[in-house]
Enzyme design. Structure first.
Site, PDB file in Angstrom:
ATOM      1  N   SER A  95       9.600  46.627 -26.219  1.00  0.00           N
ATOM      2  CA  SER A  95      10.491  47.502 -26.962  1.00  0.00           C
ATOM      3  C   SER A  95      10.415  48.944 -26.438  1.00  0.00           C
ATOM      4  O   SER A  95      10.696  49.191 -25.273  1.00  0.00           O
ATOM      5  CB  SER A  95      10.169  47.409 -28.455  1.00  0.00           C
ATOM      6  OG  SER A  95      11.218  47.917 -29.234  1.00  0.00           O
ATOM      7  N   ASP A 224      17.655  38.700 -30.761  1.00  0.00           N
ATOM      8  CA  ASP A 224      16.977  39.961 -31.045  1.00  0.00           C
ATOM      9  C   ASP A 224      17.896  40.821 -31.914  1.00  0.00           C
ATOM     10  O   ASP A 224      18.957  41.257 -31.463  1.00  0.00           O
ATOM     11  CB  ASP A 224      16.655  40.681 -29.731  1.00  0.00           C
ATOM     12  CG  ASP A 224      15.749  41.885 -29.907  1.00  0.00           C
ATOM     13  OD1 ASP A 224      15.847  42.563 -30.941  1.00  0.00           O
ATOM     14  OD2 ASP A 224      14.939  42.156 -28.996  1.00  0.00           O
ATOM     15  N   HIS A 253      13.067  39.689 -31.785  1.00  0.00           N
ATOM     16  CA  HIS A 253      12.506  40.874 -31.130  1.00  0.00           C
ATOM     17  C   HIS A 253      10.993  40.763 -30.962  1.00  0.00           C
ATOM     18  O   HIS A 253      10.450  41.092 -29.915  1.00  0.00           O
ATOM     19  CB  HIS A 253      12.856  42.121 -31.951  1.00  0.00           C
ATOM     20  CG  HIS A 253      12.493  43.415 -31.294  1.00  0.00           C
ATOM     21  ND1 HIS A 253      13.100  43.852 -30.137  1.00  0.00           N
ATOM     22  CD2 HIS A 253      11.582  44.374 -31.630  1.00  0.00           C
ATOM     23  CE1 HIS A 253      12.589  45.024 -29.782  1.00  0.00           C
ATOM     24  NE2 HIS A 253      11.675  45.362 -30.668  1.00  0.00           N
TER      25      HIS A 253
END
Length: 273
Positions: A95, A224, A253
């Protein structure tokens, strides 16, 4: 516990474990190095040296209220890497950590990086603009800012549902995973988390992606709900000179946690190739 005092006085908490080829993991917003536990033990058991750290303002690092930008995060990582004298490092970022990785590799690595992996990562750029018309609307990030500022304790529980895909029909919700996410988030400073939203959503990584020569693996879940893969992985791979992409139908995610067995196997294959 190990800490390094950076040049500007910020204290960075880090874990340096094992012996062997070096892997360094970079965590996402608003978490800490503990988010990599499933990967850390997997690679330690296979003879790797594993380094993780809590980003400034996050986890057990000092809760400084200044300089929460991707540029600073990458510079901080560089100071730690030089302090530990790490070489031939494989950098793995999730991320926001993926943004930190690609900026570090492009601007600060100085030949110390061997490979990089971007998992559910924010590059090339998240927010919608004239040059990124199909990006995520600014209103979404303004909502995250509002919730972080005014409702952080509850928001950090609510966010775990889309983060791990626990809001999907038939999902096996694990309260312990949710509590661990909340625990990590609440350890960090609210200023760092608030300012970090701009850092992960508005930083433009397109030049970083274009300039990196080392092999880069891009991994992303096709379900995601935090960083849509169409706006991230599918665009990043087009900019990389030496990139490989793998997407996973139905993965969320937080797939390094929910699908650690799959992600770890694919990481190992890329690292050992």
């Amino acid at each position: 516990m190990s800490t390094l005092k950076l040049k500007d006085g910020t204290e960075i908490f880090y874990k340096d474990q094992g012996e062997g080829p070096v892997l360094m993991f970079h965590h996402g917003w608003p978490l800490s190095s503990d988010d990599w536990d499933a990967q850390v033990i997997f690679f330690l058991q296979r003879g790797y040296r594993v380094v993780t750290h809590d980003r400034r303002g996050h986890g057990r690092s000092s809760q400084d209220i200044y300089n929460h930008t991707i540029e600073q995060y990458a510079s901080d990582a560089a100071e730690l890497i030089e302090f530990l004298d790490l070489k031939d490092v494989v950098h793995i970022g999730h991320s926001t950590g993926g943004g930190e990785v690609i900026r570090y590799v492009n601007k600060y690595a100085n030949g110390r990086a061997k490979k990089a992996v971007l998992i559910s990562a924010v590059p090339p750029i998240m927010v919608a603009s004239d040059s990124n018309p199909d990006g995520v609307p600014m209103s979404v990030f303004d909502g995250i800012r509002d919730q972080t500022l005014n409702n952080r304790q509850q928001f950090y529980i609510d966010l775990t549902f889309p983060f791990y895909g626990y809001n999907r029909e038939g999902a096996a919700v694990k309260e312990g995973v949710q509590r661990n996410w909340w625990r990590q988030g609440m350890m960090g400073g609210i200023v760092a988390h608030y300012d970090g939203i701009k850092a992960f959503s508005e930083t433009d990584f397109r030049d970083d992606l274009k300039n990196v020569d080392i092999p880069v693996l891009v991994l992303h879940g096709e379900d995601d709900q935090i960083v849509p893969y169409q706006n991230a992985a599918l665009k990043s791979i087009k900019l990389l000179k030496n990139g490989t992409i793998k997407t996973y139908p139905g993965f969320p995610h937080g797939m390094p946690t929910t699908h650690a067995d799959v992600i770890n196997k694919d990481l190992l294959e890329f690292i050992e190739a």
